[in-house]
Write an enzyme that holds these catalytic residues in place. Structure first.
Site, mmCIF file in Angstrom:
data_model
loop_
_atom_site.group_PDB
_atom_site.id
_atom_site.type_symbol
_atom_site.label_atom_id
_atom_site.label_comp_id
_atom_site.label_asym_id
_atom_site.label_seq_id
_atom_site.Cartn_x
_atom_site.Cartn_y
_atom_site.Cartn_z
ATOM 1 N N LYS A 71 6.758 24.479 -14.797
ATOM 2 C CA LYS A 71 5.464 25.046 -14.040
ATOM 3 C C LYS A 71 4.250 24.708 -14.163
ATOM 4 C CE LYS A 71 7.190 27.343 -12.227
ATOM 5 N NZ LYS A 71 8.481 27.299 -11.897
ATOM 6 N N GLU B 150 11.207 25.079 -18.910
ATOM 7 C CA GLU B 150 10.597 25.611 -17.687
ATOM 8 C C GLU B 150 8.954 26.069 -17.988
ATOM 9 O OE1 GLU B 150 11.756 26.199 -14.303
ATOM 10 O OE2 GLU B 150 10.347 27.992 -13.643
ATOM 11 N N LYS C 215 9.733 23.728 -0.065
ATOM 12 C CA LYS C 215 10.513 24.923 -1.402
ATOM 13 C C LYS C 215 12.143 25.091 -0.807
ATOM 14 C CE LYS C 215 10.746 29.053 -3.058
ATOM 15 N NZ LYS C 215 10.490 28.939 -4.438
ATOM 16 N N CYS D 24 12.460 42.860 3.210
ATOM 17 C CA CYS D 24 11.847 43.275 4.491
ATOM 18 C C CYS D 24 10.334 44.014 4.441
ATOM 19 C CB CYS D 24 12.368 43.913 4.699
ATOM 20 S SG CYS D 24 13.937 44.034 3.690
ATOM 21 N N GLU E 130 4.035 21.064 -12.008
ATOM 22 C CA GLU E 130 4.391 21.214 -11.028
ATOM 23 C C GLU E 130 3.093 21.819 -9.604
ATOM 24 O OE1 GLU E 130 8.310 23.210 -8.837
ATOM 25 O OE2 GLU E 130 7.777 24.889 -10.875
ATOM 26 N N TRP F 245 15.562 40.845 5.075
ATOM 27 C CA TRP F 245 15.984 39.902 4.619
ATOM 28 C C TRP F 245 16.774 40.804 3.426
ATOM 29 C CZ3 TRP F 245 14.616 35.586 2.915
ATOM 30 C CH2 TRP F 245 15.317 34.665 1.182
ATOM 31 N N HIS G 38 11.685 12.024 -33.701
ATOM 32 C CA HIS G 38 12.488 11.191 -33.887
ATOM 33 C C HIS G 38 12.195 10.065 -32.614
ATOM 34 C CE1 HIS G 38 15.721 12.905 -35.845
ATOM 35 N NE2 HIS G 38 15.781 13.835 -35.819
ATOM 36 N N ASN H 133 13.406 49.766 3.723
ATOM 37 C CA ASN H 133 12.595 48.891 2.240
ATOM 38 C C ASN H 133 13.246 48.742 1.384
ATOM 39 O OD1 ASN H 133 11.602 47.337 4.689
ATOM 40 N ND2 ASN H 133 9.817 47.081 3.694
ATOM 41 N N GLY H 134 14.466 47.817 -0.068
ATOM 42 C CA GLY H 134 14.520 48.717 -0.929
ATOM 43 C C GLY H 134 15.704 48.567 -0.906
ATOM 44 N N ARG I 290 7.825 38.215 5.432
ATOM 45 C CA ARG I 290 8.356 39.688 3.945
ATOM 46 C C ARG I 290 9.735 39.687 4.439
ATOM 47 N NH1 ARG I 290 5.196 43.236 2.041
ATOM 48 N NH2 ARG I 290 7.670 44.715 1.559
HETATM 49 C C1 AGP Z 1 10.552 25.061 -9.326
HETATM 50 O O1 AGP Z 1 9.341 25.762 -9.513
HETATM 51 C C2 AGP Z 1 11.047 24.383 -8.233
HETATM 52 N N1 AGP Z 1 10.444 24.548 -6.916
HETATM 53 C C3 AGP Z 1 12.374 23.932 -7.857
HETATM 54 O O2 AGP Z 1 12.830 23.519 -9.535
HETATM 55 C C4 AGP Z 1 13.954 24.734 -7.344
HETATM 56 O O3 AGP Z 1 13.891 25.492 -8.681
HETATM 57 C C5 AGP Z 1 15.029 23.828 -7.377
HETATM 58 O O4 AGP Z 1 14.597 22.723 -6.439
HETATM 59 C C6 AGP Z 1 15.973 24.414 -6.823
HETATM 60 O O5 AGP Z 1 16.467 24.866 -5.802
HETATM 61 P P1 AGP Z 1 17.237 26.397 -5.704
HETATM 62 O O6 AGP Z 1 16.679 27.061 -6.860
HETATM 63 O O7 AGP Z 1 16.778 26.381 -4.229
HETATM 64 O O8 AGP Z 1 18.145 25.915 -5.515
#
Ligand code: AGP
Length: 609
Positions: free
Chosen positions: A486, A482, A604, A2, A489, A75, A505, A101-102, A27
């Site tokens: 990271k 993960e 995103k 926020c 990507e 938010w 294997h 905020n918080g 924010r």
């Molecule tokens: C990871 O860094 C990505 N942004 C991507 O894998 C993400 O986690 C995935 O698209 C799922 O998105 P969501 O959590 O908004 O459902």
């Protein structure tokens, strides 16, 4: 998160507040509002939606005029985005107006007390409790009233307060949320970050925890929470607007990595009772219902799916309930065996991911009870699931998720403990021990940040790699997936994660002199196995970066380089192990001059199949 802005000066407050809120919109952007001291009254206008919606509401209706006011862009945490839940909030008498905020952790207890005294609430927010407490504590002295109220709050806050009896003054206070007081020729400002006021001034006082400021038109006085005056140093910032939005960091990704201690704390603390047990009163699952589930299905995409993989180990180990984890895009087409004895958990930061939403709908259609773990309040997945547990990470701007992933882990750990208590697989004292360890996670994450320079140097050695492989076993393998995502990507280096036991294997044929391997050795029980795998790879010329728990010398003996993480319980290790991996991905991308916050071809929120 926020955003807060406040102004006390000689100019018209409304346009200044609206322009400041516009700068803070990154924010939080689900609702906004302002309160302006106008003709002996505090005039509040607020609206669901973006700042533009608020502007239009003001333009079409009544425009508050005055030279003192506060504003907020929200938010959502407690309560859906709506006009009623938007800030500022009036006290019952309308004498006070508050922006916040918080998270007020003890808001439920305080609200109950106030309801018994006859207070009527108009929102679902924790903030309105602060407004009502100001009425309750009103002693005729603005500062004393605020101080008394602060003493009754636990949790995190940055607060801005107006009082009808005080046309010349606003008060602000903070604990664990950023807040500053800025000084300009036309008056003084309060703001959650400097972005909001950069158009007017670069001179500011940065407030520390448990400080209170009484802000006049041309005076500012600072106090501690005992009401004793304190001195503060005026600072001048040199940031431009884009740096200011990122809190001085060069990218949102690193800002969000650094916000993880706070995000984890915000997600964890409100769900713990004073006697140290877990309370998930945001969901309606009873012990009987939990005991009735034969199986738990977890679905998600990308990082959210990786959280599910970690959670499988944690839930099965603690609660002894079988768990299946699926990519949402696979689940929806695999004719899953799901019925009313199955709980389907959908994990999603955005709450709008198309495949996850369809997986949720498919599970519901098959009769499963559904629970979502979501960051965006009021999103489709949150709205359509039977229960929702929010991760209070705040807005995540960088495409590569970091703080949302970390808070999802926390929620899944809390759920595992809740399930384990219901099934009887975990005693209350054993649960309390895990929760006590969880409470220490934010501090331990901060400790890892002390190695940021070292990790940055290691990342430089990754700059020209074409491939990198992450290995680990069990929960380390889940973290490795993960960690690998990271890296790839944001830096565009091809990387894969493999379960250590699988190398022989097939995968081991990929290893040649100079191949970079990251060996995740957080899982105490299996560290020897992973170390043996790493040795086999080194024998074939691989360079190994080890990730190990402090005090483990076995890894040091074999790896070229080691990043140490603090010790915690094995089931909680992923919350620490992932942090250096996020930093590694980030700094490798920076060294390769990649567009860190918006990697090519990615969005995103993936709202199409
Ligand atoms: C990871 O860094 C990505 N942004 C991507 O894998 C993400 O986690 C995935 O698209 C799922 O998105 P969501 O959590 O908004 O459902």
């Amino acid at each position: 998160m926020c955003g807060i802005i406040g102004y006390n000066g000689t100019a018209d407050a409304t346009p200044l507040l609206l322009d400041g809120l516009q700068k803070l919109e990154y924010r939080g952007y689900d609702s906004a509002g302002i309160a302006v001291y106008d003709n002996d009254e505090i005039d509040v206008v607020k609206s669901r939606g973006k700042i533009e919606d608020l502007r239009q509401k003001i333009a079409k209706g009544h425009v508050p005029h005055g030279t003192l006011g506060i504003g907020h862009t929200r938010w959502a945490t407690h309560g859906q985005p709506s006009d009623d839940n938007a800030h500022p909030h009036y006290s019952a008498s309308r004498k006070f107006a508050v922006v916040h905020n918080g998270i007020i952790e003890n808001f439920a207890e305080r609200k109950e007390e106030l309801l018994k005294k006859g207070y009527v609430f108009h929102s679902e927010t924790d903030t309105e409790v602060v407004a009502m407490l100001l009425d309750e504590n009103d002693c005729g002295d603005f500062l004393r009233t605020v101080l008394k109220t602060l003493s009754q709050l636990t949790g995190s806050f940055a607060l801005g307060v107006l009082c009808q009896d005080e046309p010349e003054t606003m008060i602000c206070a903070k604990r664990s949320c950023p807040l500053l007081v800025a000084v300009s020729d036309e008056g003084n400002y309060i703001a959650s970050d400097i972005t909001a006021v950069l158009a007017h001034t670069r001179h500011m006082y940065k407030m520390e925890d448990d400080e209170v400021a009484v802000v006049g038109k041309d005076s500012i006085a600072f106090y501690n929470t005992d009401g004793e005056p304190i001195g503060k140093q005026l600072e001048t910032v040199t940031w431009d607007v884009s740096a200011a939005e990122k809190g001085g960091y060069p990218h949102f990704m690193i800002k969000e990595i650094m916000e993880q201690p706070e995000a984890v704390r915000n997600t964890f603390s409100p769900r713990i009772t004073e006697d140290g047990t877990v309370k998930l009163d945001d969901i309606d699952l009873t012990d009987d219902m939990i005991r009735g589930f034969h199986k738990i299905n977890i679905v998600g995409c990308g990082s959210a799916y990786h959280v599910g993989l970690v959670a499988r180990y944690v839930i099965e180990q603690l609660a002894r309930i079988p768990v299946e984890v699926d990519l949402a895009s696979e689940f929806r087409y695999r004719y899953p065996l799901v019925d009313e004895h199955t709980l389907t958990i959908v994990i999603s930061q955005s709450g709008e991911t198309a495949d996850s939403l369809e997986a949720l709908r498919e599970a519901k259609r098959l009769g499963s009870r559904t629970l979502s773990v979501v960051n965006v309040v009021g999103s489709s997945i949150a709205t359509e699931s039977d229960d929702v547990l929010y991760t209070w990470a705040g807005p995540e701007i960088s495409v590569a998720t970091t703080k949302a992933y970390s808070t999802q882990l926390i929620v899944m750990d809390l759920l595992a403990i809740r399930f384990a208590l219901a099934t009887g697989a975990l005693s209350p004292s054993a649960a309390a021990e895990i929760l006590a360890e969880m409470e220490k996670l934010p501090g331990k994450i901060e400790k890892i940040f002390e190695q940021t320079d070292k990790i940055e140097r290691i990342a430089e050695s990754f700059t020209f790699l074409h491939h990198a492989y992450f290995i680990g076993r069990n929960i380390d393998y889940a973290v490795g997936l993960e960690a690998s995502l990271k890296l790839k990507e944001v830096s565009y280096i091809h990387s894969e994660a493999y379960a250590g036991g699988e190398l022989k294997h097939g995968t081991i044929s990929l290893i040649e002199p100079g191949t970079q391997v990251v060996a995740l050795c957080g899982c105490e029980r299996l560290v020897d196995k992973t170390v043996s795998n790493a040795k086999e790879l080194m024998a074939r010329g691989a360079h190994v970066l080890g990730i190990a728990v402090e005090g483990n010398t076995d890894v040091q003996n074999i790896a070229d380089k080691v990043i140490y993480i603090p010790e915690t319980l094995p089931v909680l290790q992923p919350s620490l192990e992932i942090v250096p991996m996020q930093l590694l991905g980030y700094y490798t991308a920076v060294a390769r001059k990649c567009d860190v916050d918006q990697p090519r071809n990615l969005a995103k929120s993936v709202t199409v199949e």
